[in-house]
Design an enzyme around this catalytic site. Structure first.
Site, PDB file in Angstrom:
ATOM      1  N   ARG A   1       0.816  -1.478  -0.140  1.00  0.00           N
ATOM      2  CA  ARG A   1       0.319  -0.073   0.409  1.00  0.00           C
ATOM      3  C   ARG A   1       0.866   1.121  -0.390  1.00  0.00           C
ATOM      4  NH1 ARG A   1      -2.644  -3.086   4.179  1.00  0.00           N
ATOM      5  NH2 ARG A   1      -4.151  -3.978   3.584  1.00  0.00           N
TER       6      ARG A   1
ATOM      7  N   LYS B   1       2.070  11.316 -11.226  1.00  0.00           N
ATOM      8  CA  LYS B   1       0.845  10.641 -11.557  1.00  0.00           C
ATOM      9  C   LYS B   1       1.230   9.311 -12.124  1.00  0.00           C
ATOM     10  CE  LYS B   1      -2.353  12.729 -14.319  1.00  0.00           C
ATOM     11  NZ  LYS B   1      -3.612  13.081 -15.455  1.00  0.00           N
TER      12      LYS B   1
ATOM     13  N   GLU C   1       6.934  19.796 -25.835  1.00  0.00           N
ATOM     14  CA  GLU C   1       6.157  19.355 -24.092  1.00  0.00           C
ATOM     15  C   GLU C   1       6.769  21.327 -23.879  1.00  0.00           C
ATOM     16  OE1 GLU C   1       3.549  17.864 -22.952  1.00  0.00           O
ATOM     17  OE2 GLU C   1       3.824  15.865 -23.793  1.00  0.00           O
TER      18      GLU C   1
ATOM     19  N   LYS D   1       5.272  23.423 -13.620  1.00  0.00           N
ATOM     20  CA  LYS D   1       4.738  22.256 -13.728  1.00  0.00           C
ATOM     21  C   LYS D   1       4.025  22.216 -12.322  1.00  0.00           C
ATOM     22  CE  LYS D   1       3.284  17.572 -14.834  1.00  0.00           C
ATOM     23  NZ  LYS D   1       3.196  16.625 -15.213  1.00  0.00           N
TER      24      LYS D   1
ATOM     25  N   GLU E   1      -6.424  16.873  -9.932  1.00  0.00           N
ATOM     26  CA  GLU E   1      -7.059  16.911 -11.369  1.00  0.00           C
ATOM     27  C   GLU E   1      -7.990  16.858 -10.721  1.00  0.00           C
ATOM     28  OE1 GLU E   1      -4.403  15.028 -14.539  1.00  0.00           O
ATOM     29  OE2 GLU E   1      -6.726  14.535 -15.506  1.00  0.00           O
TER      30      GLU E   1
ATOM     31  N   ARG F   1      -5.241  21.338 -13.827  1.00  0.00           N
ATOM     32  CA  ARG F   1      -4.380  20.734 -14.222  1.00  0.00           C
ATOM     33  C   ARG F   1      -4.743  20.100 -15.728  1.00  0.00           C
ATOM     34  NH1 ARG F   1      -0.934  15.618 -10.232  1.00  0.00           N
ATOM     35  NH2 ARG F   1       0.044  15.240 -11.887  1.00  0.00           N
TER      36      ARG F   1
ATOM     37  N   ASN G   1      -2.995  19.746 -20.224  1.00  0.00           N
ATOM     38  CA  ASN G   1      -4.048  18.423 -21.810  1.00  0.00           C
ATOM     39  C   ASN G   1      -3.466  19.554 -23.095  1.00  0.00           C
ATOM     40  OD1 ASN G   1      -3.833  16.239 -20.281  1.00  0.00           O
ATOM     41  ND2 ASN G   1      -6.003  17.280 -19.877  1.00  0.00           N
TER      42      ASN G   1
ATOM     43  N   HIS H   1      -2.734  17.561 -25.970  1.00  0.00           N
ATOM     44  CA  HIS H   1      -3.303  16.002 -26.247  1.00  0.00           C
ATOM     45  C   HIS H   1      -4.311  15.607 -26.549  1.00  0.00           C
ATOM     46  CE1 HIS H   1       0.912  17.201 -23.841  1.00  0.00           C
ATOM     47  NE2 HIS H   1       0.451  15.735 -24.074  1.00  0.00           N
TER      48      HIS H   1
ATOM     49  N   HIS I   1      -3.236  12.544 -28.568  1.00  0.00           N
ATOM     50  CA  HIS I   1      -3.053  10.909 -28.111  1.00  0.00           C
ATOM     51  C   HIS I   1      -4.105  10.158 -29.549  1.00  0.00           C
ATOM     52  CE1 HIS I   1      -3.215  12.076 -23.871  1.00  0.00           C
ATOM     53  NE2 HIS I   1      -2.218  11.504 -24.221  1.00  0.00           N
TER      54      HIS I   1
ATOM     55  N   HIS J   1       5.106   9.906 -28.602  1.00  0.00           N
ATOM     56  CA  HIS J   1       4.364  11.669 -28.221  1.00  0.00           C
ATOM     57  C   HIS J   1       4.396  12.937 -28.768  1.00  0.00           C
ATOM     58  CE1 HIS J   1       1.806  12.307 -24.833  1.00  0.00           C
ATOM     59  NE2 HIS J   1       2.321  13.521 -25.025  1.00  0.00           N
TER      60      HIS J   1
HETATM   61  N1  LIG Z   1       2.975  10.559 -15.480  1.00  0.00           N
HETATM   62  C1  LIG Z   1       3.575  11.257 -16.363  1.00  0.00           C
HETATM   63  O1  LIG Z   1       2.871  12.575 -15.516  1.00  0.00           O
HETATM   64  C2  LIG Z   1       3.800  11.264 -17.442  1.00  0.00           C
HETATM   65  C3  LIG Z   1       3.845  12.596 -18.670  1.00  0.00           C
HETATM   66  C4  LIG Z   1       3.786  12.042 -19.818  1.00  0.00           C
HETATM   67  C5  LIG Z   1       4.120  10.744 -20.171  1.00  0.00           C
HETATM   68  N2  LIG Z   1       4.338   9.664 -19.629  1.00  0.00           N
HETATM   69  C6  LIG Z   1       4.556   8.954 -19.254  1.00  0.00           C
HETATM   70  O2  LIG Z   1       5.694   8.971 -20.728  1.00  0.00           O
HETATM   71  C7  LIG Z   1       6.461   7.650 -21.998  1.00  0.00           C
HETATM   72  C8  LIG Z   1       7.399   8.023 -22.032  1.00  0.00           C
HETATM   73  O3  LIG Z   1       8.638   8.443 -21.223  1.00  0.00           O
HETATM   74  P1  LIG Z   1       9.951   8.565 -22.528  1.00  0.00           P
HETATM   75  O4  LIG Z   1       9.824   9.855 -23.887  1.00  0.00           O
HETATM   76  O5  LIG Z   1      10.873   9.755 -21.229  1.00  0.00           O
HETATM   77  O6  LIG Z   1       9.988   6.817 -23.258  1.00  0.00           O
HETATM   78  P2  LIG Z   1      10.901   6.178 -22.799  1.00  0.00           P
HETATM   79  O7  LIG Z   1      11.067   6.098 -21.085  1.00  0.00           O
HETATM   80  O8  LIG Z   1      10.521   4.850 -23.558  1.00  0.00           O
HETATM   81  O9  LIG Z   1      12.572   6.531 -22.551  1.00  0.00           O
HETATM   82  C9  LIG Z   1      12.463   6.583 -24.658  1.00  0.00           C
HETATM   83  C10 LIG Z   1      13.886   5.769 -24.467  1.00  0.00           C
HETATM   84  O10 LIG Z   1      15.064   6.541 -23.976  1.00  0.00           O
HETATM   85  C11 LIG Z   1      16.333   5.479 -23.675  1.00  0.00           C
HETATM   86  N3  LIG Z   1      16.509   6.564 -22.444  1.00  0.00           N
HETATM   87  C12 LIG Z   1      16.222   7.180 -21.462  1.00  0.00           C
HETATM   88  N4  LIG Z   1      17.264   8.215 -21.026  1.00  0.00           N
HETATM   89  C13 LIG Z   1      18.319   7.980 -21.527  1.00  0.00           C
HETATM   90  C14 LIG Z   1      19.518   9.242 -21.761  1.00  0.00           C
HETATM   91  N5  LIG Z   1      19.498   9.323 -20.767  1.00  0.00           N
HETATM   92  N6  LIG Z   1      20.743   8.605 -23.003  1.00  0.00           N
HETATM   93  C15 LIG Z   1      19.624   8.205 -23.276  1.00  0.00           C
HETATM   94  N7  LIG Z   1      18.773   7.352 -23.980  1.00  0.00           N
HETATM   95  C16 LIG Z   1      18.012   7.183 -22.534  1.00  0.00           C
HETATM   96  C17 LIG Z   1      15.250   4.517 -22.917  1.00  0.00           C
HETATM   97  O11 LIG Z   1      15.490   3.641 -22.953  1.00  0.00           O
HETATM   98  C18 LIG Z   1      13.689   4.690 -23.940  1.00  0.00           C
HETATM   99  O12 LIG Z   1      14.558   3.782 -25.105  1.00  0.00           O
HETATM  100  C19 LIG Z   1       5.251   7.000 -21.528  1.00  0.00           C
HETATM  101  O13 LIG Z   1       4.979   5.508 -20.785  1.00  0.00           O
HETATM  102  C20 LIG Z   1       3.980   7.947 -21.047  1.00  0.00           C
HETATM  103  O14 LIG Z   1       3.130   7.654 -21.056  1.00  0.00           O
HETATM  104  C21 LIG Z   1       4.198  10.076 -17.964  1.00  0.00           C
HETATM  105 ZN   LIG Z   2       2.568  14.963 -23.531  1.00  0.00          ZN
END
Ligand SMILES: NC(=O)c1ccc[n+]([C@@H]2O[C@H](COP(=O)([O-])OP(=O)(O)OC[C@H]3O[C@@H](n4cnc5c(N)ncnc54)[C@H](O)[C@@H]3O)[C@@H](O)[C@H]2O)c1
Ligand SMILES: [Zn+2]
Length: 361
Positions: free
Chosen positions: A121, A143, A185, A227, A237, A242, A246, A249, A253, A266
């Site tokens: 938990r 999130k 972004e 942020k 939210e 918040r 979006n 988005h 999306h 994305h």
């Molecule tokens: N929680 C939230 O509020 C929120 C907001 C936006 C996106 N997201 C989520 O985030 C995810 C996307 O995140 P992302 O774009 O970071 O993708 P990711 O985590 O897949 O990373 C992208 C790639 O970069 C590589 N990588 C990571 N650090 C690196 C570095 N320093 N140098 C070289 N390569 C590196 C990773 O191994 C991967 O192959 C999605 O799942 C999305 O839903 C969440």
């Molecule tokens: Zn986004």
């Protein structure tokens, strides 16, 4: 190092932005008093790049470390992987005071955060974001989620980290497409909140794309502040604040899903979504054509897509229709009234939405 507070009532924490600061994470964790035994969740690629600095810094401060690796990519953001991790942690956990370190991009951050939220938990966790997108967006705000086969982020929670430790030095190993995605972004933050940031990006996009560390540090800092402010005003939210995050988005999306999460990344889909949202803002009499052109220009300068390719209008609309909120009853769009300000509008007529999408097909 720059410290930005996330002033939540019960779960306040700090975002600490440094350059080559991974080695110092141990010092920070010592003062947080969240446990002695760190479980680092990461992938093999990130471990190779940045694992050593984190582990060394922790060991120096007397922490024990255990690294749990998951395969690279969105596929690891699943219930199956999350429960495998929890089982491994449970076997390791006896007689220890375990906390989790999410070392990686948004995939690792969301997954490890979800594991931290669900296991027993909730156990403490910290975000160590290593992608541009993760540093300006996903690591902040609590999130956390995993995906289901029918849709992204369907199982999750609001669960805040104890600290977000952003080392902009880690961004030097990203490729240009990843920087471009993050900049998309960052442009969004400019449009919804900060005209100055928008113009900074418009003027410095080349250096940013080349990985200029001062520039990236500035953008990470400013976006993190924005942020943090938005999240502090509306942690879960529920207050309609918040939602402005979006911007771009709703359509973005749908484009991302229509491309089966493969054709567009994305940030690229969001860039197209922001073009469409700016057009809807203009058609609704909220935003001038000069501002629409400025938005389109900066996105093009960054090298983000200008046209929605390989995807049919019907596909986008079908996906949006499944999202009942948007088409039947009251749809809701975050629209710009100027660069730096947005408002939420409901009941945008379908022909207006279609016309805006058509403009970018
Ligand atoms: N929680 C939230 O509020 C929120 C907001 C936006 C996106 N997201 C989520 O985030 C995810 C996307 O995140 P992302 O774009 O970071 O993708 P990711 O985590 O897949 O990373 C992208 C790639 O970069 C590589 N990588 C990571 N650090 C690196 C570095 N320093 N140098 C070289 N390569 C590196 C990773 O191994 C991967 O192959 C999605 O799942 C999305 O839903 C969440
Ligand atoms: Zn986004």
């Amino acid at each position: 190092m720059k410290t930005i507070p996330v002033p939540l009532k019960e779960n306040a924490y700090k975002i600490v932005i440094g350059n080559n600061s991974l080695l110092k994470l141990g010092v920070q964790l010592k003062s947080l008093k969240i446990g002695q035994d760190a479980v680092i969740i990461t992938n093999p690629f990130i471990k190779r790049l940045h694992g050593k600095a984190v582990i060394e810094g922790l060991k120096e401060k007397g922490f024990t470390t255990k690294v749990l690796e998951v395969p690279d990519g969105e596929k690891s953001k699943s219930a199956k992987v999350a429960f495998q991790l929890m089982e491994m942690i449970a076997k390791y956990d006896c007689l220890k005071k375990v906390f989790i370190i999410a070392l990686g991009g948004g995939v690792i951050g969301d997954l490890a955060g979800y594991v931290a939220a669900a296991y027993k938990r909730g156990i403490p966790y910290v975000q160590v974001p290593t992608t541009f997108l993760a540093q300006i967006d996903s690591s902040i705000g609590g999130k956390v989620a995993v995906d289901l086969p029918v849709g992204k982020n369907l199982v999750g929670a609001f669960y805040q980290p104890k600290v977000v430790w952003s080392d902009t030095g880690t961004l030097s190993t990203l490729d240009e497409r990843q920087i471009r995605n993050g900049l998309s972004e960052a442009v969004k933050y400019g449009i919804i909140y900060d005209k100055k940031l928008f113009h900074y990006i418009a003027q410095n996009y080349q250096e940013l794309l080349e990985g200029n560390s001062k520039g990236l540090h500035h953008v990470v800092t400013r976006c993190s502040q924005i942020k943090a402010e938005i999240v502090a005003a509306d942690e879960k939210e529920t207050r309609g604040v918040r939602v402005i995050l979006n911007f771009g988005h709703t359509i973005g999306h749908a484009i991302e899903a229509a491309g089966k999460y493969d054709y567009y990344q994305h940030g690229e889909a969001v860039a197209l979504g922001m073009r469409v949202a700016a057009d809807i803002s203009h058609q609704s009499g909220l935003l001038g054509s000069v501002e629409v052109a400025q938005i389109n220009q900066v996105l093009s300068d960054i090298g983000l897509p200008e046209k929605i390719q390989k995807i049919r209008m019907e596909n986008i609309l079908t996906i949006m229709k499944h999202d009942k909120k948007f088409i039947t009853g009251k749809n809701r769009f975050v629209l710009a009234t100027q660069i730096g300000k947005v408002k939420v509008l409901e009941n945008i007529p379908l022909p207006v939405i279609k016309k805006a999408i058509q403009t970018y097909m």
